[in-house]
Design an enzyme around this catalytic site. Sequence first.
Site, PDB file in Angstrom:
ATOM      1  N   CYS A 119       6.517  -2.728  -2.083  1.00  0.00           N
ATOM      2  CA  CYS A 119       6.830  -3.619  -0.963  1.00  0.00           C
ATOM      3  C   CYS A 119       6.561  -2.974   0.398  1.00  0.00           C
ATOM      4  O   CYS A 119       5.713  -3.454   1.151  1.00  0.00           O
ATOM      5  CB  CYS A 119       8.269  -4.107  -1.070  1.00  0.00           C
ATOM      6  SG  CYS A 119       8.753  -5.161   0.308  1.00  0.00           S
ATOM      7  N   GLU A 135       4.354  -9.007  -5.539  1.00  0.00           N
ATOM      8  CA  GLU A 135       3.981  -9.124  -4.123  1.00  0.00           C
ATOM      9  C   GLU A 135       2.895 -10.185  -3.947  1.00  0.00           C
ATOM     10  O   GLU A 135       2.937 -10.995  -3.019  1.00  0.00           O
ATOM     11  CB  GLU A 135       3.490  -7.778  -3.594  1.00  0.00           C
ATOM     12  CG  GLU A 135       4.581  -6.740  -3.401  1.00  0.00           C
ATOM     13  CD  GLU A 135       5.578  -7.116  -2.328  1.00  0.00           C
ATOM     14  OE1 GLU A 135       5.217  -7.876  -1.393  1.00  0.00           O
ATOM     15  OE2 GLU A 135       6.732  -6.658  -2.407  1.00  0.00           O
TER      16      GLU A 135
END
Length: 236
Positions: A136, A206
């Site tokens: 992230c 993601e």
Amino acid sequence: MEGISQLARKQSDALWQKSFKHPFVQGIKHGTLGLDSFRHYIKQDAYYVREFAKLHGMAAAQTDDAAAVSKLLKIGNGLAEGELQLHQSVFQALGISDQEWEAFRPAPDAYAYISHLYHVVSRGKLGYTLAALMPCPWLYYEIGLQLKDAQPQAKIFQDWIAEYSSEDIEKNVLIERALWDEASKDASDAECHDMTHIFLQSSYYELRFWQMGATLSDWPEQEKGEDVHDFYSSID
């Protein structure tokens, strides 16, 4: 000898390239992303960041190294304070009321991503935990660098780019990479394989996050008064 973080980054590159080129990310860069998509994404991201901060506290509990504990807690506190302040300012700009936020429920992809992180963290191994958490901030930082010279007209896009190309994000990425490399220096080949797989799983989520924003993906809406059993039974 390369650390686990660099090896995982190399193996995930094809997946990361898809994030770099995703229409959602490119829409922020060029200022063409619809505000309805960004609005949907921001609410999911605010939920994600809140949980992400908690997960850093759990990560800190997985080591007896005082310096590592301090670093992880500092990053977690920074997430809880700094990034959520950005979300709050964007909430105002996008007209997301307190009532709307209180009624918020994470969309399937956001819920699945956070569930994945909690599952990995529950294993109690810091190396595994950092493998799950690292994509992230690291991916967002690389995206921020790629977009830092972009000049979208909307201020909310400008602020988003500035946040993720900042020195603070870079510093945190370097800290967590070093912690991960250190925690994994004596890992077996099988453990390194597992951690790389976890890193790739988070990288995949993601990519799903961008798609969720682009398509406004969410749970089907339940009609007022509709029986919960009937509602879920009717989902295709």
